[in-house]
Design a protein around this motif. Structure first.
Motif, PDB file in Angstrom:
ATOM      1  N   SER A   1      -3.358  41.021  65.962  1.00  0.00           N
ATOM      2  CA  SER A   1      -3.378  40.019  67.038  1.00  0.00           C
ATOM      3  C   SER A   1      -2.146  39.117  66.995  1.00  0.00           C
ATOM      4  CB  SER A   1      -4.660  39.177  66.953  1.00  0.00           C
ATOM      5  OG  SER A   1      -4.756  38.511  65.705  1.00  0.00           O
ATOM      6  N   ASN A   2      -1.574  38.930  65.803  1.00  0.00           N
ATOM      7  CA  ASN A   2      -0.349  38.127  65.669  1.00  0.00           C
ATOM      8  C   ASN A   2       0.914  38.933  65.947  1.00  0.00           C
ATOM      9  OD1 ASN A   2      -1.922  35.975  64.895  1.00  0.00           O
ATOM     10  ND2 ASN A   2      -1.396  36.083  62.720  1.00  0.00           N
ATOM     11  N   LEU A   3       0.767  40.208  66.270  1.00  0.00           N
ATOM     12  CA  LEU A   3       1.891  41.116  66.551  1.00  0.00           C
ATOM     13  C   LEU A   3       2.813  41.270  65.339  1.00  0.00           C
ATOM     14  CD1 LEU A   3       2.839  40.093  70.209  1.00  0.00           C
ATOM     15  CD2 LEU A   3       1.164  41.781  69.423  1.00  0.00           C
ATOM     16  N   GLN A   4       2.212  41.263  64.154  1.00  0.00           N
ATOM     17  CA  GLN A   4       2.980  41.449  62.919  1.00  0.00           C
ATOM     18  C   GLN A   4       2.989  42.905  62.459  1.00  0.00           C
ATOM     19  OE1 GLN A   4       0.541  38.648  60.932  1.00  0.00           O
ATOM     20  NE2 GLN A   4       1.891  36.892  61.305  1.00  0.00           N
ATOM     21  N   THR A   5       2.133  43.725  63.073  1.00  0.00           N
ATOM     22  CA  THR A   5       2.090  45.155  62.759  1.00  0.00           C
ATOM     23  C   THR A   5       2.161  46.006  64.022  1.00  0.00           C
ATOM     24  OG1 THR A   5      -0.328  44.944  62.670  1.00  0.00           O
ATOM     25  CG2 THR A   5       0.865  44.943  60.572  1.00  0.00           C
ATOM     26  N   THR A   6       2.522  45.414  65.128  1.00  0.00           N
ATOM     27  CA  THR A   6       2.667  46.127  66.395  1.00  0.00           C
ATOM     28  C   THR A   6       3.414  45.236  67.382  1.00  0.00           C
ATOM     29  OG1 THR A   6       1.460  47.139  68.248  1.00  0.00           O
ATOM     30  CG2 THR A   6       0.416  45.257  67.156  1.00  0.00           C
ATOM     31  N   TYR A   7       4.054  45.871  68.357  1.00  0.00           N
ATOM     32  CA  TYR A   7       4.601  45.113  69.480  1.00  0.00           C
ATOM     33  C   TYR A   7       3.486  44.746  70.468  1.00  0.00           C
ATOM     34  CZ  TYR A   7       9.594  45.881  68.475  1.00  0.00           C
ATOM     35  OH  TYR A   7      10.863  45.857  67.933  1.00  0.00           O
ATOM     36  N   GLY A   8       2.365  45.458  70.382  1.00  0.00           N
ATOM     37  CA  GLY A   8       1.241  45.195  71.267  1.00  0.00           C
ATOM     38  C   GLY A   8       1.222  46.047  72.508  1.00  0.00           C
ATOM     39  N   SER A   9       2.323  46.705  72.811  1.00  0.00           N
ATOM     40  CA  SER A   9       2.398  47.566  73.991  1.00  0.00           C
ATOM     41  C   SER A   9       3.577  48.512  73.836  1.00  0.00           C
ATOM     42  CB  SER A   9       2.566  46.734  75.270  1.00  0.00           C
ATOM     43  OG  SER A   9       3.790  46.006  75.221  1.00  0.00           O
ATOM     44  N   TYR A  10       3.560  49.567  74.639  1.00  0.00           N
ATOM     45  CA  TYR A  10       4.678  50.513  74.621  1.00  0.00           C
ATOM     46  C   TYR A  10       5.742  50.062  75.613  1.00  0.00           C
ATOM     47  CZ  TYR A  10       7.494  54.682  75.190  1.00  0.00           C
ATOM     48  OH  TYR A  10       8.554  55.549  75.245  1.00  0.00           O
ATOM     49  N   ASP A  11       7.006  50.142  75.203  1.00  0.00           N
ATOM     50  CA  ASP A  11       8.122  49.772  76.067  1.00  0.00           C
ATOM     51  C   ASP A  11       9.232  50.800  75.854  1.00  0.00           C
ATOM     52  OD1 ASP A  11      10.260  48.691  77.439  1.00  0.00           O
ATOM     53  OD2 ASP A  11       9.925  46.639  76.727  1.00  0.00           O
ATOM     54  N   ALA A  12       9.501  51.596  76.884  1.00  0.00           N
ATOM     55  CA  ALA A  12      10.507  52.660  76.785  1.00  0.00           C
ATOM     56  C   ALA A  12      11.900  52.093  76.537  1.00  0.00           C
ATOM     57  CB  ALA A  12      10.499  53.498  78.059  1.00  0.00           C
ATOM     58  N   SER A  13      12.118  50.827  76.888  1.00  0.00           N
ATOM     59  CA  SER A  13      13.455  50.252  76.702  1.00  0.00           C
ATOM     60  C   SER A  13      13.829  50.154  75.224  1.00  0.00           C
ATOM     61  CB  SER A  13      13.536  48.865  77.346  1.00  0.00           C
ATOM     62  OG  SER A  13      12.753  47.916  76.634  1.00  0.00           O
ATOM     63  N   ARG A  14      12.835  50.202  74.342  1.00  0.00           N
ATOM     64  CA  ARG A  14      13.152  50.162  72.906  1.00  0.00           C
ATOM     65  C   ARG A  14      13.883  51.434  72.481  1.00  0.00           C
ATOM     66  NH1 ARG A  14       7.531  47.830  72.710  1.00  0.00           N
ATOM     67  NH2 ARG A  14       7.918  45.583  72.821  1.00  0.00           N
ATOM     68  N   TRP A  15      13.577  52.533  73.121  1.00  0.00           N
ATOM     69  CA  TRP A  15      14.341  53.762  72.854  1.00  0.00           C
ATOM     70  C   TRP A  15      15.752  53.640  73.414  1.00  0.00           C
ATOM     71  CZ3 TRP A  15      12.908  57.057  69.365  1.00  0.00           C
ATOM     72  CH2 TRP A  15      11.555  57.244  69.081  1.00  0.00           C
ATOM     73  N   GLN A  16      15.873  52.974  74.551  1.00  0.00           N
ATOM     74  CA  GLN A  16      17.209  52.769  75.121  1.00  0.00           C
ATOM     75  C   GLN A  16      18.042  51.881  74.216  1.00  0.00           C
ATOM     76  OE1 GLN A  16      18.377  54.373  77.969  1.00  0.00           O
ATOM     77  NE2 GLN A  16      20.312  53.576  77.127  1.00  0.00           N
ATOM     78  N   ASP A  17      17.399  50.948  73.513  1.00  0.00           N
ATOM     79  CA  ASP A  17      18.120  50.112  72.544  1.00  0.00           C
ATOM     80  C   ASP A  17      18.728  50.972  71.434  1.00  0.00           C
ATOM     81  OD1 ASP A  17      17.426  47.826  73.941  1.00  0.00           O
ATOM     82  OD2 ASP A  17      15.710  47.337  72.640  1.00  0.00           O
ATOM     83  N   VAL A  18      18.002  52.009  71.026  1.00  0.00           N
ATOM     84  CA  VAL A  18      18.525  52.919  70.002  1.00  0.00           C
ATOM     85  C   VAL A  18      19.729  53.683  70.546  1.00  0.00           C
ATOM     86  CG1 VAL A  18      17.989  54.788  68.403  1.00  0.00           C
ATOM     87  CG2 VAL A  18      16.193  53.177  69.066  1.00  0.00           C
ATOM     88  N   VAL A  19      19.599  54.169  71.781  1.00  0.00           N
ATOM     89  CA  VAL A  19      20.715  54.887  72.406  1.00  0.00           C
ATOM     90  C   VAL A  19      21.957  54.002  72.440  1.00  0.00           C
ATOM     91  CG1 VAL A  19      21.570  55.871  74.572  1.00  0.00           C
ATOM     92  CG2 VAL A  19      19.253  56.403  73.783  1.00  0.00           C
ATOM     93  N   LYS A  20      21.787  52.764  72.870  1.00  0.00           N
ATOM     94  CA  LYS A  20      22.936  51.852  72.951  1.00  0.00           C
ATOM     95  C   LYS A  20      23.539  51.598  71.571  1.00  0.00           C
ATOM     96  CE  LYS A  20      24.491  47.364  74.679  1.00  0.00           C
ATOM     97  NZ  LYS A  20      25.308  47.121  73.467  1.00  0.00           N
TER      98      LYS A  20
END
Length: 673
Positions: A265-284
């Motif tokens: 619930s504190n988002l310390q073990t998850t972002y809480g949702s899926y966000d495809a932009s996080r993969w784009q961050d890796v690409v960049k």
């Protein structure tokens, strides 16, 4: 956190034995790096009154970096290492710390100390962070640095902090973020940060360090300073952290379904949702790396994959070995070492004895099945004689239709594992068959051990230990913490996840080409493959699932025994791969129908067997595991399963120690623990 801060991070006016309390006595790399400095009770002002003594603080911090090979500094912590907790390797060293408590399911928060893979309170880690911050906060006192030297050294200190946090992040998720060396009057209630905050903290340190560091060491520096951080290493570590963060373990809403707690619930073990932009961050991040490196194509720029000197098997093997074993090859981004010279192979504190003589790191058949054929075509179930009965294998040997399953395979196979009749061990051709000099047991089947012995899985380790004939004597045995091959494959993975599969293939193919394999599609136009990895696509599936799985298989083969496979299984939530039973191989020399043994190092009958069950692996209480005795097909029970699978998602992350949680400074426990 209070104990950690006061014991490991507090820097008072007097630094008692600052240089004498580290492992610096064991360091002397090149001519200048990590050379022991004077010890004694000296003040901070004295230490930072001169460039030489000030740099000694930083060299002590370097001495604390993670080192994945067993030696005197790691012997008392998870003896074999992380690789024996994945599916590539099995430890048959029953008295081992670490693996024994994981294999038996005894690991719990009260044991999260030197037995654990995470070891949150590990003193060396926090000592390294302490030294790094101490250097950063006092470096302006030094009057005699050369021009630009101070900024570079501060960059290195930031990378030491980032490296320690990057390793902890993959074990725990969000962490308490220390941003200074603490004084007695400071508020030491440092609460646990979210996953997002932790990722930003680490990647910001990497960016800041990269801005102050040279992209590579100059030719004049390599001899004396190989191993110091560079901007390339900083940008590469950023890629690794972002890739882990973008993967389903954290980049999802359902990892902890049914086992959520305050850390979720504190988002310390998850972002809480899926966000495809996080993969784009890796690409960049990858493209930033390649731009700074001098080229957006494989094997262009400053860092690249070293190439073989020929096109035969030996040249390919040596080319691959150069890529991980030589600390100064053009593909090495981060290199860590503990000692200047290798110890004797007979010293029980070190990896050759632990991994080979004591059976602590034996390759599994499950892991070796991932290696393709020498031309790059996939190694499929139809190529596995152990899937057939002894009688069927006997017929194939009698009529000349037998095909040696270990001949003409990916050259990396022979660099990872000793293979019967194919590699050399201690000066002689490896004999892992029943009754062979490296296996033991009885060739008539009257004595068969599948839970102990030199080659209990049918194989012994080759990588790092090599022929076990002393090749590493007199060499600096480094740990290849980060290689350019990992960046290539991470980029390919991220490209696949953002829908750019056509761009991804060339990066995978470049890694394969180094050992003579054809490109993925050229070698496998029908996209046939065995299921080597079982990633969880429930949150987000790539358009090209075949490619994603092949990238994970390629990472498994290229980066074997470098901790990468274990973390890949975690970040992709590969529950099926943690639960699956691992296999070994009984190897029997071919006997003609008249009983004559054919001793040609190429003709064998194989029996696959299930290695003893780990706590979390699939099983059935009371079920016997069976082997077949050759000649014939006589079945013999070797062991019984104690219980069924005890798998839970909690095993993806390490637990925080109970004693640390009880200090009530804001630390929350990970889900399921």
């Amino acid at each position: 956190m209070k104990t950690i801060i006061y014991r490991l991070l507090f820097v008072g006016a007097i630094v008692a034995g600052l240089f004498a309390t580290s492992c610096v006595d064991e360091f002397e790399v090149g001519d200048d790096f990590l050379v022991k400095k004077p010890s004694g009770d000296i003040s901070i002002d004295t230490v930072f009154s001169d460039a030489v003594s000030a740099k000694g603080v930083l060299w002590n911090a370097y001495a604390t970096l993670y080192y994945g090979l067993t030696d005197r500094t790691t012997y008392f912590h998870n003896l074999e290492g992380l690789n024996s907790l994945g599916d590539d390797y099995e430890s048959f060293l029953n008295q081992a710390r670490g693996t024994s408590v994981y294999y038996s399911g005894q690991m719990n928060p009260s044991r999260e100390y030197n037995d654990s893979k995470g070891y949150y309170t590990k003193p060396e880690r926090w000592k390294g962070i302490r030294y790094a911050y101490t250097f950063i906060e006092n470096v302006d006192k030094v009057p005699n640095f050369e021009e630009g030297e101070k900024e570079r050294l501060v960059g290195e200190a930031k990378m030491i902090i980032a490296s320690h946090y990057a390793n902890m992040f993959r074990h725990f998720g969000g962490l308490p973020l220390l941003k200074k060396a603490y004084q007695p009057a400071d508020d030491t209630n440092v609460k646990r940060a979210t996953v997002e905050e932790t990722v930003k903290f680490i990647t910001n340190l990497c960016d800041e360090a990269a801005n102050a560091l040279p992209w590579q060491l100059s030719n004049d520096e390599i001899g004396a300073w190989a191993g110091r951080f560079t901007a390339a290493g900083a940008k590469g570590l950023k890629v690794r952290v972002l890739l882990f963060a973008a993967s389903p373990l954290f980049n999802s809403s359902n990892t902890w379904s049914g086992s959520g707690n305050e850390s979720v619930s504190n988002l310390q073990t998850t972002y809480g949702s899926y966000d495809a932009s996080r993969w784009q961050d890796v690409v960049k991040a990858c493209e930033d790396f390649f731009t700074l490196n001098g080229g957006l194509a494989p094997n262009t720029g400053t860092y690249y994959l070293n190439q073989p000197t020929g096109t035969d098997l030996q040249a390919y093997r040596e080319g691959y070995r150069e890529g991980y074993y030589n600390r100064s090859n053009p593909g090495m981004l981060i290199s860590v070492r503990r000692e200047d010279k290798s110890p004797s192979k007979w010293d029980y504190y070190y990896f050759p004895t632990i991994w080979v003589r004591w059976n602590g790191m034996l390759p599994t058949l499950t892991g070796l099945n991932a290696y393709p054929k020498a031309d790059g075509t996939p190694f499929l179930e139809a190529d596995m004689p152990w899937k057939k009965s002894n009688a069927e294998q006997q017929t194939a040997l009698n009529n000349g239709t037998y095909v040696d399953p270990f001949a003409d395979r990916d050259p990396r196979l022979y660099e990872v594992s000793n293979i019967t009749g194919k590699t050399y061990h201690n000066g002689r051709l490896f004999e892992g068959y029943m009754g062979g000099s490296h296996r033991g047991d009885k060739e008539d089947g009257s004595q068969v051990k599948t839970d102990k012995g030199l080659a209990a899985s049918g194989f012994t380790n080759y990588k790092f230990t090599l022929d076990f004939a002393g090749e590493y004597d007199g060499r600096t045995i480094h740990w290849p913490e980060l290689r350019i091959a990992e960046i290539y494959l991470s980029y390919a993975e991220a490209l696949t996840m953002v829908g750019r599969s056509s761009d991804a293939y060339k990066w995978v193919d470049a890694v394969r080409a180094r050992v003579g394999l054809k490109g993925l599609l050229e070698a496998n136009p029908t996209r046939s493959a065995i299921d080597v990895t079982h990633p969880d696509f429930s949150e987000a599936a790539p358009a090209d699932e075949f490619l994603l799985k092949e990238i994970l298989r390629e990472r498994k083969c290229e980066l074997a025994l470098e901790d990468v496979r274990f973390y890949d299984l975690i970040r992709w939530r590969c529950a099926e791969d943690f639960k699956k039973r691992l296999s070994g191989l009984l190897i029997w020399r071919y006997k003609k129908d008249d009983g004559t043994i054919v001793d040609d190092d190429a003709s064998f009958v194989f029996n696959e067997f299930q290695i003893r069950k780990r706590f979390i692996q699939d099983g059935e209480s009371g079920k016997e595991q069976i082997i077949r005795i050759y000649p014939g097909d006589k079945e013999t029970a070797i062991n019984k399963d104690a219980h069924g699978s005890m798998w839970e998602p909690k095993w993806y992350l390490s637990a925080f120690p109970t004693a640390e949680l009880n200090k009530s400074y804001g630390l929350t426990q990970n889900p399921g623990w």
